[in-house]
Structures are given as C-alpha cells and as structure tokens.
Write a protein that holds these residues in place. Structure first.
Motif, PDB file in Angstrom:
ATOM      1  N   ASN A  62     -18.473 -17.121  25.057  1.00  0.00           N
ATOM      2  CA  ASN A  62     -19.456 -17.273  26.137  1.00  0.00           C
ATOM      3  C   ASN A  62     -20.730 -16.492  25.850  1.00  0.00           C
ATOM      4  O   ASN A  62     -21.751 -16.721  26.462  1.00  0.00           O
ATOM      5  N   TYR A 116     -30.451 -18.020  21.893  1.00  0.00           N
ATOM      6  CA  TYR A 116     -31.316 -16.895  21.545  1.00  0.00           C
ATOM      7  C   TYR A 116     -30.474 -15.623  21.642  1.00  0.00           C
ATOM      8  O   TYR A 116     -29.613 -15.506  22.527  1.00  0.00           O
ATOM      9  N   TRP A 168     -24.713 -20.747  27.991  1.00  0.00           N
ATOM     10  CA  TRP A 168     -24.681 -21.786  26.962  1.00  0.00           C
ATOM     11  C   TRP A 168     -26.068 -22.384  26.874  1.00  0.00           C
ATOM     12  O   TRP A 168     -26.739 -22.548  27.899  1.00  0.00           O
ATOM     13  N   GLY A 188     -27.849 -25.666  25.723  1.00  0.00           N
ATOM     14  CA  GLY A 188     -27.665 -27.060  25.323  1.00  0.00           C
ATOM     15  C   GLY A 188     -27.738 -27.904  26.573  1.00  0.00           C
ATOM     16  O   GLY A 188     -27.841 -27.360  27.684  1.00  0.00           O
ATOM     17  N   ARG A 233     -37.825 -26.007  21.851  1.00  0.00           N
ATOM     18  CA  ARG A 233     -37.856 -24.635  22.388  1.00  0.00           C
ATOM     19  C   ARG A 233     -39.253 -24.338  22.925  1.00  0.00           C
ATOM     20  O   ARG A 233     -40.209 -24.170  22.163  1.00  0.00           O
ATOM     21  N   ASP A 270     -34.683 -22.332  39.095  1.00  0.00           N
ATOM     22  CA  ASP A 270     -33.359 -21.919  38.623  1.00  0.00           C
ATOM     23  C   ASP A 270     -32.901 -20.632  39.303  1.00  0.00           C
ATOM     24  O   ASP A 270     -33.483 -20.195  40.292  1.00  0.00           O
ATOM     25  N   PRO A 274     -22.937 -18.561  41.704  1.00  0.00           N
ATOM     26  CA  PRO A 274     -24.234 -19.089  42.162  1.00  0.00           C
ATOM     27  C   PRO A 274     -24.541 -20.547  41.872  1.00  0.00           C
ATOM     28  O   PRO A 274     -25.544 -21.067  42.364  1.00  0.00           O
TER      29      PRO A 274
HETATM   30  C1  FAD Z   1     -18.706 -18.416  31.088  1.00  0.00           C
HETATM   31  C2  FAD Z   1     -19.427 -18.736  32.350  1.00  0.00           C
HETATM   32  C3  FAD Z   1     -18.688 -18.999  33.512  1.00  0.00           C
HETATM   33  C4  FAD Z   1     -19.357 -19.285  34.710  1.00  0.00           C
HETATM   34  N1  FAD Z   1     -18.615 -19.650  35.797  1.00  0.00           N
HETATM   35  C5  FAD Z   1     -19.250 -20.011  36.934  1.00  0.00           C
HETATM   36  C6  FAD Z   1     -18.516 -20.512  38.047  1.00  0.00           C
HETATM   37  O1  FAD Z   1     -17.307 -20.672  37.975  1.00  0.00           O
HETATM   38  N2  FAD Z   1     -19.201 -20.831  39.170  1.00  0.00           N
HETATM   39  C7  FAD Z   1     -20.560 -20.698  39.270  1.00  0.00           C
HETATM   40  O2  FAD Z   1     -21.107 -20.977  40.334  1.00  0.00           O
HETATM   41  N3  FAD Z   1     -21.276 -20.261  38.215  1.00  0.00           N
HETATM   42  C8  FAD Z   1     -20.654 -19.937  37.056  1.00  0.00           C
HETATM   43  N4  FAD Z   1     -21.389 -19.539  35.969  1.00  0.00           N
HETATM   44  C9  FAD Z   1     -22.850 -19.426  36.128  1.00  0.00           C
HETATM   45  C10 FAD Z   1     -23.565 -20.755  36.069  1.00  0.00           C
HETATM   46  O3  FAD Z   1     -23.189 -21.470  34.932  1.00  0.00           O
HETATM   47  C11 FAD Z   1     -25.055 -20.458  36.044  1.00  0.00           C
HETATM   48  O4  FAD Z   1     -25.374 -19.684  37.203  1.00  0.00           O
HETATM   49  C12 FAD Z   1     -25.919 -21.706  36.070  1.00  0.00           C
HETATM   50  O5  FAD Z   1     -25.593 -22.599  35.036  1.00  0.00           O
HETATM   51  C13 FAD Z   1     -27.378 -21.274  35.924  1.00  0.00           C
HETATM   52  O6  FAD Z   1     -28.191 -22.384  36.083  1.00  0.00           O
HETATM   53  P1  FAD Z   1     -29.669 -22.386  35.525  1.00  0.00           P
HETATM   54  O7  FAD Z   1     -30.191 -23.737  35.766  1.00  0.00           O
HETATM   55  O8  FAD Z   1     -30.366 -21.206  36.124  1.00  0.00           O
HETATM   56  O9  FAD Z   1     -29.514 -22.076  33.958  1.00  0.00           O
HETATM   57  P2  FAD Z   1     -28.611 -22.758  32.833  1.00  0.00           P
HETATM   58  O10 FAD Z   1     -27.591 -23.663  33.411  1.00  0.00           O
HETATM   59  O11 FAD Z   1     -28.111 -21.655  31.972  1.00  0.00           O
HETATM   60  O12 FAD Z   1     -29.634 -23.657  32.004  1.00  0.00           O
HETATM   61  C14 FAD Z   1     -30.720 -23.117  31.318  1.00  0.00           C
HETATM   62  C15 FAD Z   1     -31.058 -24.035  30.150  1.00  0.00           C
HETATM   63  O13 FAD Z   1     -32.378 -23.733  29.708  1.00  0.00           O
HETATM   64  C16 FAD Z   1     -32.432 -23.810  28.298  1.00  0.00           C
HETATM   65  N5  FAD Z   1     -33.553 -22.994  27.837  1.00  0.00           N
HETATM   66  C17 FAD Z   1     -33.716 -21.659  27.972  1.00  0.00           C
HETATM   67  N6  FAD Z   1     -34.880 -21.274  27.423  1.00  0.00           N
HETATM   68  C18 FAD Z   1     -35.458 -22.391  26.930  1.00  0.00           C
HETATM   69  C19 FAD Z   1     -36.677 -22.615  26.245  1.00  0.00           C
HETATM   70  N7  FAD Z   1     -37.535 -21.624  25.995  1.00  0.00           N
HETATM   71  N8  FAD Z   1     -36.971 -23.880  25.853  1.00  0.00           N
HETATM   72  C20 FAD Z   1     -36.116 -24.907  26.111  1.00  0.00           C
HETATM   73  N9  FAD Z   1     -34.944 -24.729  26.752  1.00  0.00           N
HETATM   74  C21 FAD Z   1     -34.620 -23.487  27.168  1.00  0.00           C
HETATM   75  C22 FAD Z   1     -31.094 -23.270  27.869  1.00  0.00           C
HETATM   76  O14 FAD Z   1     -30.796 -23.693  26.550  1.00  0.00           O
HETATM   77  C23 FAD Z   1     -30.158 -23.846  28.932  1.00  0.00           C
HETATM   78  O15 FAD Z   1     -29.617 -25.079  28.522  1.00  0.00           O
HETATM   79  C24 FAD Z   1     -20.775 -19.270  34.759  1.00  0.00           C
HETATM   80  C25 FAD Z   1     -21.505 -19.014  33.601  1.00  0.00           C
HETATM   81  C26 FAD Z   1     -20.853 -18.759  32.400  1.00  0.00           C
HETATM   82  C27 FAD Z   1     -21.663 -18.504  31.175  1.00  0.00           C
END
Ligand code: FAD
Lengths: 154, 546
Positions: free
Chosen positions: B71, B82, B96, B98, B246, B508, B520
């Motif tokens: 993770n 990164y 993650w 992707g 990126r 986000d 969250p």
């Molecule tokens: C192991 C694990 C278990 C989890 N379990 C839970 C759970 O059970 N329940 C829950 O509610 N939450 C859980 N979470 C948290 C949840 O996954 C995150 O809170 C949520 O995915 C965040 O959403 P986001 O849209 O903010 O970011 P993300 O879903 O992380 O998406 C961000 C994306 O932006 C991309 N990105 C970043 N920088 C750039 C750039 N400069 N250029 C282009 N692309 C970029 C990244 O590659 C990524 O794909 C867990 C997280 C992990 C890692």
C-alpha cells in the motif's frame, strides 16, 4: 537454485546454512512437515526471491554471520533487525506457500467463495441488533441540521 | 457545452473542464461532467489495472503485498508512484496511483461522517465547522451509494434516517457474530458494516467472492473503484482519460484565471491541456503538491495560497489495531476486508474521557499463514523451533481485528511541502510530510484500545494483542486545502472553488476542514458530487467565468 547462488556470489555453503537454520526454525512436529521436507532452502527459496528480490541482500548478510547455526538467529535478531525480518520472511514465506503445508493447515483463504446475499444473517435471527435499536438514535444532534429552510452555503 | 478549439495558444485544444487525478473524486467529477455534456479531459499519472494482475490468487500473495503490491508507494516504487519523504512524520502515507486512485487499494469500508463532524467548533469549541452540514451532503451520500454500489443494512441509529444502501449487507462471518453478541450484551453500539463491495451482481460487476484481499486489488471487480464504476461510462459519454500524464503546473493568465495544466508523459515529453475550468482531484497529498509546484514569481508560496494554508492541516486518522484470538477456528482469513461490523459507541465526544471527539471501529480479518507466523505487529515476536506450529495454529483463522480510526484535529504545523532532493520518475520534487500526533489524539487512541480489548474479552477472546498508533497506516490523508467561508482561513469555498483563482476547484480529500473519524471515501465522493453538480448548475446559469 544455482541462480541464487551465482548472483549471491556466495558458495554453496549459504544455501546449506539456510537449510540448516530453517530446519531448526520449523522442525517437523504436530502433524506438520519440517522446512527441509518442503524444500524451503531449495525451490521454495527461488520462488520467494523471485517475487521478493529485495530480501536477497539482507538474507545473505544474515547468513554471513559466523555464529554456529544454533545461535545465528538470536545473534542476527540482536544485531541486524532488518536481516532478521528478511530471514523470517524467506523461511516462513517459502514454507507457507507450499501446497502440502496449506493442505495440512486447512487454509483455503485464497480461493473464491461467492457471497450468497439471500441467506438471512444469523444476527437478525438471533436478535443481536435489538438492543442497539432499543437505545434509539446514537448520533449527536448538530445545530443547523434541523433548519432545512436555511439556504445551503458554499 | 461543447469542445472548443484553442484560441490563440497554438494547436492546443481547449475543453470545458480538466480534471487532474483519476481516483475517487476524479471519477465522480469526470463522469458527472461528461454526462452533463461538457467536454472533459482527465489527466492521470498512472495506468489502468487489469483484474488478472492483482495478486489475490497467487500463492506468493502474502509476500507480494510486502513489496510490489504494498500500500505504501515508497515501498512499491513504481514509475507511476511518487516517493514521499516521511522521516518527519509519525505516520506513513498509503495510496495507489493509477486509474481508480487509492480505491484500487482501499478496503471498501463505506461510511459517512456524522452530523457532529460538520459542527466541531460549535459543539466542542475546537477546530472549525464545515461550511455546510450533514443535511446538505446527505442527498449526495445517497447518490454515491448508488454509483458505487454500497452493500449494507439500513436503519443504523448512529446515523440520521435516510435511504437504505442499495444492496443487502455482506455476511459478517462467525468471528464478527461473536463480537456482535458481546456488544449486544454490553449495550454497546454495533452494526453490520456498509461496504462498497457488491453482495449481489450489479452494473456489470460480479459479486464478492470473499478473497479478503481488498486492500491489494479485488480480483472479482466486486469492490467499487472508479476505474470500474465511473471511468468506462465517462469515456462512453465522451470524456478523454489520458494515462501516464503527470501534471506539474497549473498555468494562469494575466488576469489570475487558470488557463490549463502542463503535464509530462513517461517518455519525458511536455504537454499542455487548456480548459475553462480546472478541478484538482489528485488526493490530499498530490493536490497540495501540484499547487506548490505551480508557484510563480508572483505567487512564490504556491497557487491559490492566499490563506497560506495550502499543504497545511494535514490529517491522517491515526490508526490503532487490537486483535482478539479465540479458541475455535473462525476462518479469520475469510470474507471482505473493509468492515464486517462497525461500532460508533465511542465516536461522539464525552468530555469525561479527557479528550474531545472520538473513534470509529471496524472489525476486519487477520490474513493468511505468513502473517500468522511472522506477525506484522512489531510487539509480537514470532516463535521458532518446537513451539512454532502451535504458535501458528493458535493464530491462523482464530483472530479478528478491531481497527480503530481516531479523529486527529487539524494542526497547521502538520503539512505537505516539497521535499529537498527527492524526486519522482519525472524528476519532479516529491512531497514531504511533517506530521506529529498530538497528545490528545494519543489519549484518544489509548482509551479506545482499552475499550476494544474489553470488547474482545466480553466476546470470549483467549488472548488480545494491541498496537497503538500503527505507523504504516496513513490510508486517509485529508485537509491540505481546506474548505471554508473565509478566504483568509481557507483555500476553497464549500463548493470546492478556490478563493483566489475563480475557475480552479479542489474536489478531493484535501478539502476536509476536520477529519471526523469515519473512513473518508464516501464523503470525498459526496463532496465531489455536490461540488460538480453545483458547478454544472452555475455554468448553465452562466455564473462561472469562462
Ligand atoms: C490501503 C488503503 C485502504 C483504504 N481503505 C479505505 C476504506 O476502507 N474506506 C474509505 O473510505 N477509504 C479508504 N481508503 C482511503 C481512500 O482510498 C481515499 O480516501 C480516497 O481514494 C481518496 O480519494 P482522492 O480522490 O482524494 O484521491 P485518490 O483516490 O488517491 O486519487 C488521486 C489520483 O490522483 C493521481 N495523481 C496525483 N498526482 C497527480 C499528478 N500530479 N498528475 C496526474 N495524476 C496525479 C494519483 O495517481 C491518483 O490516481 C484507503 C486507502 C488505502 C491506500
């Protein structure tokens, strides 16, 4: 086998030392085979290092310890925690990946077992949610929550 | 709104909306915009995942999740990740990179914040209120429950009444049933967990097959992630998803409006996408990083940073783990990972405990034979020699975990900055985390760890192991571009719109003013849903500048 030996630059002794150590760590007992019986220092080692090449270096470091095998593990644990963990992962990783070991443990954890949502959950039949429901709402009321006429704000 | 060609900027096409990040928020935003008829491009630094590549069925699974499928991006070290400089942080970040974002790895524990979470200042005199209420978000929670296919049981009295989850709950299994019985006897709250994991086939996705490998990719596609639930449909509606892209700079024009985003492809080539509106959805670490990378001589502290809060107030939900071991084989490795059952017994403030706010508990499985033999809890030493087989037999399948998510209050000194000397595979500065757990949060965790032990003992556990503050459990970074009404103390408004750059939005997990203690993802999705619906409505009314 030879790939590990060749790339490690160590003589055959390293693998033999690992085999000896593994046998002490996981002996045959309680209906389970020993580490040696399932090839922990042989084919299993190659499989482990195939997916975890990062473990090679710390394991070789651990095996370069000159203590007699009986004391080696305790010595590595005390002096080089990273190598100790790597050694544990290589030996236990190879052992618990072996199908015969899994069979004897009754471990079928990585096989699909589809959910059948139509089965009424036991907790409903046994009334385990009733005491929770009997207590009524459990969230703390927050001001503004009831005032739905308020204009939602940015 | 239709696609427009670039005006005056060479051959660069211009679109209505550009989304950075194809994760949880990015998926909701991209689909909503595309369905509304907007031309939309989403830039994602990583790639698509295939179900067949996930390690679940492989015998090497437990070894792979320590490295290639870890993770922690710093351990995986894929080009799409990164690295993160974490030596000044009490918690290491997990994610993650992707299509699907961190949802590829999340456990699918799909829960909501409670009404009090939106009114922390009013109720407890600490931190801040959100610029909107639970009631304002509730319709969007219900929308995203449907989009993500939540499975659960309605009527949980720890939540205000509302629509039930669209699918029936997943089975909780024998270990959770034991703990549920104990809570019923103790008079403590428990409820079957709501998970964004299908209990019945839906939306072309298969039902959960209980691999228990949710946190390292679901091989059935039963766990919702936006690469399955949102992006295919968004692409059908005309959205363009650019993978391997990126983003490294948001570009402004002379009037202080965002005109587009510059990005790099894996071959090192530079590209630029122009757009009327830019939505950042790169996570609470990736978004502040991009805003800081976008600094100019005119705004040396980063873009949209008039408040000085970009990157600050990082919250991580400090996590503790308590494991109960029982005499009988409870097949503790089996089932969905997220939450078999949850407890909100200690969620709300009770000042007599010596701290404000609380924690959410999720009961989850214990893993396979390797983790039984070599425990991940550093306080539990493996046993070798004649006692080894007994040690493993007493653990494998017989344990179950209470995962305790504590609320950490925002602290401006806990923050994301740019690292000195550490770069990603494109040569861009990596983020650096500075995070110290407060004494109050430590007390909160300790209190809950003790109660969780009582829960297991009441359930008949033979033995309980505790791990207070798990370092590599930063699954929920939040709060680094907080939403609020006052431009001097917040980065965006309650609709995610930057106070400084009128056509720049953050949608986000960065926007959270406080963290609550509930996982969250559903709140992030609901926030994005609310913000983007509002944006679409405003654009239709011509209120957002183009
Ligand atoms: C192991 C694990 C278990 C989890 N379990 C839970 C759970 O059970 N329940 C829950 O509610 N939450 C859980 N979470 C948290 C949840 O996954 C995150 O809170 C949520 O995915 C965040 O959403 P986001 O849209 O903010 O970011 P993300 O879903 O992380 O998406 C961000 C994306 O932006 C991309 N990105 C970043 N920088 C750039 C750039 N400069 N250029 C282009 N692309 C970029 C990244 O590659 C990524 O794909 C867990 C997280 C992990 C890692």
């Amino acid at each position: 086998m030879s790939a590990w030996r060749d790339r490690s630059g160590l003589a055959d002794g390293a693998r033999e030392k690992l085999a000896e150590l593994a046998e002490l760590m996981i002996p045959a007992a309680s209906g389970m085979p020993s580490a040696g019986e399932v090839g922990v220092a042989g084919a299993q080692l190659d499989r482990v290092l195939g997916v975890r090449p990062d473990l090679r270096e710390p394991v070789l470091r651990a095996l370069s310890n000159t203590e007699p095998t009986g004391q080696l593990l305790a010595n590595v644990e005390a002096t080089d925690p990273e190598a100790y963990v790597a050694l544990c992962l290589v030996i236990a990783g190879g052992y618990y990946m072996h199908p015969e070991v899994r069979r004897r443990l009754g471990y079928d954890g990585q096989e699909p077992d589809e959910v059948r949502a139509e089965i009424i959950p036991g907790y409903i039949e046994k009334g385990l949610l009733e005491p929770v429901l009997a207590q009524g709402p459990r969230f703390r009321a927050a001001p503004d929550e009831t005032d739905r006429s308020r204009k939602a704000d940015g | 709104m239709s696609a427009k060609e670039a005006a005056g900027d060479g051959e660069i096409p211009r679109v209505d909306a550009l989304v950075v990040g194809a994760g949880c928020a990015g998926g909701v935003a991209t689909l909503r915009l595309a369905k509304a008829g907007c031309s939309v491009v989403c830039l994602e630094q990583g790639d698509w995942s295939e179900l067949a590549e996930f390690p679940a069925p492989r015998p090497e699974y437990e070894l792979l999740i320590g490295r290639e499928w870890a993770n922690r991006p710093s351990l995986r070290g894929r080009a799409a990740d990164y690295p993160i400089e974490e030596s000044d942080s009490d918690i290491e970040a997990l994610m993650w990179c992707g299509v699907g974002g961190s949802l590829i790895m999340y456990a699918g524990d799909w829960c909501r914040l409670r009404p009090s979470d939106f009114r922390v200042r009013t109720l407890d005199g600490v931190a801040d209120d959100w610029p909107f209420t639970y009631g304002d978000l509730a319709p969007h929670y219900e929308k995203v429950d449907i989009e993500f296919g939540a499975s659960g049981l309605g009527g949980d009295p720890s939540l205000p009444p509302g629509a039930d989850p669209p699918h029936p709950p997943l089975p909780i299994g024998p270990a959770a049933t034991r703990v549920a019985r104990a809570h019923a006897q103790l008079g403590w709250h428990w409820w079957p967990g709501t998970n964004s994991v299908l209990s019945v086939p839906a939306g072309g996705r298969r039902v959960c097959a209980q691999w228990s490998t949710c946190q390292h990719g679901c091989p059935e596609g039963a766990k919702a992630s936006t690469d399955r639930t949102h992006f295919p449909e968004a692409v059908e509606h005309g959205a363009k998803l650019v993978t391997g892209a990126r983003a490294h700079r948001v570009v402004l024009d002379g009037r202080g409006r965002a005109t587009g985003v510059e990005y790099l492809l894996p071959d090192g080539s530079e590209h630029r996408q122009r757009a009327d509106v830019i939505l950042l959805a790169a996570s609470a670490i990736g978004t502040p990083r991009l805003l800081l990378l976008s600094a100019t001589p005119g705004s040396p502290d980063g873009l949209a940073n008039g408040s000085g809060l970009v990157g600050r107030r990082l919250m991580m939900h400090p996590f503790a783990n308590v494991c109960g071991y029982f005499d009988e084989d409870l097949r503790g490795w089996n089932g969905h990972w997220g939450a078999k059952i949850v407890s909100y017994e200690f969620y709300e403030t009770d000042a007599s405990r010596g701290f404000v706010r609380g924690a959410k508990w999720s009961l989850y499985p214990t893993g396979g034979p390797l983790s039984a033999a070599v425990p991940t809890n550093p306080q539990v030493a493996p046993v070798w020699g004649s006692g080894h087989h007994r040690f493993v037999r007493e653990r494998l399948g017989r344990g179950v975990n209470w995962g305790i998510f504590g609320e950490d209050l925002p602290d401006p000194d806990n923050r994301v900055t740019l690292a000195d000397g550490l770069t990603d595979s494109s040569g861009l500065p990596a983020p650096k985390l500075t995070y110290r757990l407060s004494e109050e949060a430590r007390r909160l965790l300790e209190f809950n760890v003790e109660r969780a032990e009582e829960s297991f003992l009441a359930a008949g556990a033979r033995h309980v192991e505790r791990q207070s503050l798990v370092r590599d459990a930063g699954w929920h970074p939040l709060g680094t571009a907080r939403a609020g009404k006052d431009p001097s103390s917040s980065v965006v408004d309650g609709w995610g719109r930057s106070h400084d750059v009128p056509n720049l939005f953050v949608v986000d997990g960065s926007v959270f003013p406080t963290s609550g203690a509930a996982n969250p993802a559903s709140t992030i999705a609901a926030f994005a849903s609310r913000a983007v619906d509002h944006l679409i409505a405003e654009r239709t009314n011509q209120k957002v500048p183009v």
